[in-house]
Design an enzyme around this catalytic site. Structure first.
Site, PDB file in Angstrom:
ATOM      1  CG  ASP A 159      -5.133   6.411   1.435  1.00 20.09           C
ATOM      2  OD1 ASP A 159      -4.540   7.268   2.125  1.00 20.09           O
ATOM      3  OD2 ASP A 159      -4.721   5.243   1.290  1.00 20.09           O
ATOM      4  CG  HIS A 208      -0.034   5.991  -0.752  1.00 21.85           C
ATOM      5  ND1 HIS A 208      -1.174   6.493  -1.344  1.00 21.85           N
ATOM      6  CD2 HIS A 208      -0.454   5.345   0.365  1.00 21.85           C
ATOM      7  CE1 HIS A 208      -2.230   6.169  -0.628  1.00 21.85           C
ATOM      8  NE2 HIS A 208      -1.823   5.462   0.418  1.00 21.85           N
ATOM      9  CG  HIS A 261      -1.930   1.057   1.270  1.00 23.97           C
ATOM     10  ND1 HIS A 261      -3.244   0.846   0.897  1.00 23.97           N
ATOM     11  CD2 HIS A 261      -1.861   2.370   1.633  1.00 23.97           C
ATOM     12  CE1 HIS A 261      -3.926   1.972   1.026  1.00 23.97           C
ATOM     13  NE2 HIS A 261      -3.111   2.915   1.468  1.00 23.97           N
ATOM     14  CD  GLU A 262       1.677   3.643   3.636  1.00 27.38           C
ATOM     15  OE1 GLU A 262       1.977   4.719   3.081  1.00 27.38           O
ATOM     16  OE2 GLU A 262       0.605   3.469   4.245  1.00 27.38           O
TER      17      GLU A 262
END
Length: 252
Positions: A141, A67, A63-64
């Site tokens: 988000d 981003h 996930h990170e």
């Protein structure tokens, strides 16, 4: 790293850095102490009691990295300073810290669309690597992306299909809060506003997905590195330093 900080913010940062240095029993305050202090200010304190299992840690890393790689692919967004899968604050299981390189007082529609794409990068990375089986990790988000999209449509007149006008009353100058978020519009126009905001978020997700498809190998490399180190910078993962979409790089 301190663009936009006020004098009070800088004083707080110096104090936090001094505390970090003291805890490591240092004789001076170094650059790393300031970096750690910024993380504490921006992302909150570490939650060492919040222990994630191996699969959850990997999903947070995916996930990170999503981003961060989307941010690194778009030249108009703030640069990535740090990525971490160390839980911090109230509910963050991981975080990606971005910092501007200069003070800005105006934001263009293109820059706002890019911000939405970065926010959707985590969900897009999960969907890509887990075959569409996404998690609840993107709740914040989605909230922030929706707020940006609605502001673009209802306050800034940035949706051609709705029109270049404001649908919200101005905020009260004597109150520290915005005016009502309920659009001053007919039922039909309110539906158009909902659709325009939905399309902006959907477009951000589609753009993030397309960028990450081209960088899937880097996603996997970044995940391995992040799981190993728990926190990485652009110096440790050079893919984060890229600031042009892949298509533009090939054209150049």
């Amino acid at each position: 790293m301190t663009v936009g900080f006020t004098g009070a913010d800088l004083a707080n940062l110096v104090n936090e850095a001094a505390i970090v240095a003291t805890r490591r029993e240092g004789t001076d305050v170094n650059y790393n102490d300031f970096t750690v202090a910024i993380e504490r200010i921006v992302a909150g304190l570490e939650k060492k009691s919040r222990v994630l299992g191996p699969e959850e840690r990997r999903r947070v890393a995916v996930h990170e990295i999503g981003h961060a790689l989307v941010a690194a692919s778009l030249p108009r967004v703030d640069r990535v300073l740090n990525i971490s899968i160390i839980p911090r604050g109230v509910g963050a299981l991981g975080y990606t810290i971005q910092r501007p390189t200069e003070d800005k007082f105006l934001i263009t529609a293109t820059e706002l669309r890019d911000r939405i794409a970065v926010l959707m990068g985590g969900r897009a990375a999960e969907a890509l690597l887990y075959g569409g089986d996404v998690s609840t990790g993107a709740a914040d988000d989605l909230q922030r992306a929706t707020e940006i999209a609605l502001d673009m449509v209802t306050r800034q007149g940035m949706a051609a299909e709705v029109g270049a006008r404001s649908y919200l009353p101005p905020p009260n100058p004597f109150l520290a809060v915005k005016g009502t978020d309920r659009p001053n519009a007919s039922e039909a126009t309110a539906r158009e506003i909902d659709i325009a905001a939905r399309d902006l978020v959907a477009d951000g997700f589609a753009r993030a997905t397309e960028l990450l498809k081209q960088r899937r190998k880097e996603i996997e490399e970044g995940v391995v590195l992040l799981l190993e180190k728990e926190s990485i910078t652009a110096d440790e993962f050079p893919a984060l330093a890229m600031k042009l979409p892949l298509g533009e790089q090939r054209a150049a």
